[in-house]
Design a protein around this motif. Structure first.
Motif, PDB file in Angstrom:
ATOM      1  N   UNK A  86       0.832  -1.217   0.000  1.00  0.00           N
ATOM      2  CA  UNK A  86       0.000   0.000   0.000  1.00  0.00           C
ATOM      3  C   UNK A  86       0.860   1.258   0.000  1.00  0.00           C
ATOM      4  N   UNK A  87       1.969   1.226   0.735  1.00  0.00           N
ATOM      5  CA  UNK A  87       2.878   2.380   0.767  1.00  0.00           C
ATOM      6  C   UNK A  87       3.492   2.608  -0.608  1.00  0.00           C
ATOM      7  N   UNK A  88       3.894   1.529  -1.260  1.00  0.00           N
ATOM      8  CA  UNK A  88       4.485   1.647  -2.590  1.00  0.00           C
ATOM      9  C   UNK A  88       3.470   2.172  -3.604  1.00  0.00           C
ATOM     10  N   UNK A  89       2.210   1.753  -3.460  1.00  0.00           N
ATOM     11  CA  UNK A  89       1.165   2.259  -4.345  1.00  0.00           C
ATOM     12  C   UNK A  89       0.940   3.747  -4.100  1.00  0.00           C
ATOM     13  N   UNK A  90       0.952   4.167  -2.846  1.00  0.00           N
ATOM     14  CA  UNK A  90       0.801   5.587  -2.528  1.00  0.00           C
ATOM     15  C   UNK A  90       1.967   6.402  -3.078  1.00  0.00           C
ATOM     16  N   UNK A  91       3.161   5.800  -3.040  1.00  0.00           N
ATOM     17  CA  UNK A  91       4.331   6.475  -3.594  1.00  0.00           C
ATOM     18  C   UNK A  91       4.148   6.688  -5.095  1.00  0.00           C
ATOM     19  N   UNK A  92       3.663   5.657  -5.785  1.00  0.00           N
ATOM     20  CA  UNK A  92       3.439   5.757  -7.225  1.00  0.00           C
ATOM     21  C   UNK A  92       2.354   6.762  -7.564  1.00  0.00           C
ATOM     22  N   UNK A  93       1.316   6.813  -6.732  1.00  0.00           N
ATOM     23  CA  UNK A  93       0.191   7.720  -6.974  1.00  0.00           C
ATOM     24  C   UNK A  93       0.427   9.110  -6.388  1.00  0.00           C
ATOM     25  N   UNK A  94       1.583   9.290  -5.762  1.00  0.00           N
ATOM     26  CA  UNK A  94       1.918  10.555  -5.092  1.00  0.00           C
ATOM     27  C   UNK A  94       0.846  10.930  -4.063  1.00  0.00           C
ATOM     28  N   UNK A  95       0.403   9.942  -3.311  1.00  0.00           N
ATOM     29  CA  UNK A  95      -0.599  10.154  -2.267  1.00  0.00           C
ATOM     30  C   UNK A  95       0.034   9.951  -0.886  1.00  0.00           C
ATOM     31  N   UNK A  96       1.059  10.741  -0.625  1.00  0.00           N
ATOM     32  CA  UNK A  96       1.769  10.661   0.652  1.00  0.00           C
ATOM     33  C   UNK A  96       1.232  11.760   1.560  1.00  0.00           C
ATOM     34  N   UNK A  97       0.926  11.398   2.785  1.00  0.00           N
ATOM     35  CA  UNK A  97       0.305  12.323   3.736  1.00  0.00           C
ATOM     36  C   UNK A  97       1.233  13.508   4.030  1.00  0.00           C
ATOM     37  N   UNK A  98       0.911  14.667   3.455  1.00  0.00           N
ATOM     38  CA  UNK A  98       1.755  15.859   3.619  1.00  0.00           C
ATOM     39  C   UNK A  98       1.707  16.399   5.049  1.00  0.00           C
ATOM     40  N   UNK A  99       0.597  16.168   5.734  1.00  0.00           N
ATOM     41  CA  UNK A  99       0.489  16.642   7.125  1.00  0.00           C
ATOM     42  C   UNK A  99       1.521  15.935   8.004  1.00  0.00           C
ATOM     43  N   UNK A 100       1.677  14.632   7.794  1.00  0.00           N
ATOM     44  CA  UNK A 100       2.662  13.868   8.565  1.00  0.00           C
ATOM     45  C   UNK A 100       4.079  14.293   8.213  1.00  0.00           C
ATOM     46  N   UNK A 101       4.311  14.578   6.942  1.00  0.00           N
ATOM     47  CA  UNK A 101       5.635  15.013   6.503  1.00  0.00           C
ATOM     48  C   UNK A 101       6.013  16.326   7.191  1.00  0.00           C
ATOM     49  N   UNK A 102       5.063  17.263   7.221  1.00  0.00           N
ATOM     50  CA  UNK A 102       5.314  18.555   7.843  1.00  0.00           C
ATOM     51  C   UNK A 102       5.584  18.402   9.337  1.00  0.00           C
ATOM     52  N   UNK A 103       4.795  17.563   9.999  1.00  0.00           N
ATOM     53  CA  UNK A 103       4.982  17.338  11.432  1.00  0.00           C
ATOM     54  C   UNK A 103       6.356  16.718  11.708  1.00  0.00           C
ATOM     55  N   UNK A 104       6.761  15.819  10.837  1.00  0.00           N
ATOM     56  CA  UNK A 104       8.062  15.172  10.984  1.00  0.00           C
ATOM     57  C   UNK A 104       9.188  16.184  10.791  1.00  0.00           C
ATOM     58  N   UNK A 105       9.058  17.033   9.793  1.00  0.00           N
ATOM     59  CA  UNK A 105      10.079  18.050   9.533  1.00  0.00           C
ATOM     60  C   UNK A 105      10.222  18.992  10.725  1.00  0.00           C
ATOM     61  N   UNK A 106       9.105  19.374  11.328  1.00  0.00           N
ATOM     62  CA  UNK A 106       9.150  20.252  12.501  1.00  0.00           C
ATOM     63  C   UNK A 106       9.831  19.550  13.672  1.00  0.00           C
ATOM     64  N   UNK A 107       9.530  18.272  13.845  1.00  0.00           N
ATOM     65  CA  UNK A 107      10.150  17.501  14.929  1.00  0.00           C
ATOM     66  C   UNK A 107      11.650  17.357  14.692  1.00  0.00           C
ATOM     67  N   UNK A 108      12.055  17.186  13.439  1.00  0.00           N
ATOM     68  CA  UNK A 108      13.471  17.074  13.105  1.00  0.00           C
ATOM     69  C   UNK A 108      14.203  18.383  13.398  1.00  0.00           C
ATOM     70  N   UNK A 109      13.549  19.491  13.121  1.00  0.00           N
ATOM     71  CA  UNK A 109      14.145  20.798  13.423  1.00  0.00           C
ATOM     72  C   UNK A 109      14.336  20.985  14.922  1.00  0.00           C
ATOM     73  N   UNK A 110      13.372  20.503  15.689  1.00  0.00           N
ATOM     74  CA  UNK A 110      13.484  20.578  17.148  1.00  0.00           C
ATOM     75  C   UNK A 110      14.634  19.718  17.662  1.00  0.00           C
ATOM     76  N   UNK A 111      14.783  18.528  17.087  1.00  0.00           N
ATOM     77  CA  UNK A 111      15.892  17.653  17.468  1.00  0.00           C
ATOM     78  C   UNK A 111      17.235  18.301  17.150  1.00  0.00           C
ATOM     79  N   UNK A 112      17.310  18.919  15.982  1.00  0.00           N
ATOM     80  CA  UNK A 112      18.544  19.570  15.572  1.00  0.00           C
ATOM     81  C   UNK A 112      18.873  20.748  16.490  1.00  0.00           C
ATOM     82  N   UNK A 113      17.852  21.529  16.828  1.00  0.00           N
ATOM     83  CA  UNK A 113      18.052  22.675  17.717  1.00  0.00           C
ATOM     84  C   UNK A 113      18.517  22.215  19.098  1.00  0.00           C
TER      85      UNK A 113
END
Length: 206
Positions: free
Chosen positions: A134-161
Motif C-alpha cells: 500500500x505504501x508503494x502504491x501511494x508512492x506511485x500515486x503521489x498520495x503521501x500524507x503531507x500533514x505527517x511530513x510537515x509534522x516530521x520536519x518540525x520535529x526534526x528541526x526541534x531535534x537539531x536545535x
C-alpha cells in the motif's frame, strides 16, 4: 540521514537496470537482481553507511536492504525513525526517482514490499523501515500524507536545535573548566611564591 537516502537511490538504480534486462518472471527478475547486487557487497554508500547484503523473501516478495552504520550515527537513526511521520518523510525523499518508481511498480504487481534494516557496526540493535504494498502504491500515486511530513520536519528541526544547544553547552562548560584550571594554577603559584618569600625573611632574621 539524507546522505543515506542518496546511497539507497544509487543501489536501486543498479537493481532496476537488471530488471529491465531480464525476460523472466517478475519474481524471478527480482531474485536475479538481488543475487547480482550481492556480488558487489559489502558496498559503502554515502555518509559511511555500508550495504552488507540484500535479501529477497519469495514467500512474501519482500526485498530487504541490510545496512551497517557507525555506532555514533545509529542513535540518530533511532531518533529519526521514532518520529511520527518519518516513514512518509522517507517516502517523500525518494518518490521522484524514476528507478524507485520502477521497483515500486514491480513489487506492487507481485504484492511485495521493501524493507530497510539498519544496525550499528559491532552491535545487534536494529532499526527497520518497511514500505508495504500500500505504501508503494501511494508512492506511485503521489498520495503521501503531507500533514505527517510537515509534522516530521518540525520535529526534526526541534531535534537539531536541541542537539546544537547541547553542543554549545558542552563547549561553554569546557571553556569554564579550562579557565578554572588556569585560576587554580595561578593561585597555587602565588601561594608558593608567598611561602618562599616568608622562608627567606625568616632566614634573614636568623
Amino acid at each position: 540521514m539524507k546522505k543515506v537516502l542518496f546511497g539507497l537511490v544509487a543501489i536501486v538504480v543498479c537493481m532496476v537496470t537488471v530488471f529491465t534486462m531480464s525476460s523472466c518472471s517478475k519474481t524471478g527478475a527480482i531474485k536475479s537482481a538481488v543475487e547480482k547486487i550481492n556480488q558487489g557487497t559489502p558496498k559503502e554508500t554515502a555518509g559511511g553507511t555500508t550495504l552488507t547484503k540484500v535479501e529477497f523473501d519469495e514467500a512474501t516478495n519482500t526485498v530487504t536492504y541490510n545496512y551497517e552504520v557507525a555506532p555514533e550515527a545509529f542513535a540518530s537513526v533511532q531518533q529519526l525513525n521514532a518520529l511520527d511521520g518519518y516513514k512518509e518523510y522517507f517516502m517523500n525523499s525518494i518518490k521522484d526517482d524514476a528507478s524507485i518508481k520502477e521497483l515500486a511498480k514491480l513489487l506492487v504487481d507481485v504484492k511485495g514490499a521493501v524493507k530497510y534494516v539498519y544496525t550499528p557496526k559491532g552491535g545487534s540493535d536494529k532499526v527497520e523501515i518497511t514500505l508495504a504494498t500500500a505504501d508503494l502504491q501511494n508512492l506511485l500515486d503521489n498520495k503521501i500524507d503531507q500533514t505527517k511530513i510537515k509534522a516530521c520536519e518540525e520535529a526534526m528541526q526541534q531535534l537539531q536545535a536541541a542537539a546544537q544547544q547541547q553542543q554549545q553547552q558542552q563547549t561553554e562548560e569546557s571553556v569554564d573548566g579550562t579557565e578554572e584550571s588556569g585560576s587554580e594554577e595561578e593561585s597555587t603559584g602565588e601561594e608558593e611564591g608567598s611561602e618562599e618569600g616568608g622562608s627567606e625573611e625568616e632566614s634573614g632574621e636568623e
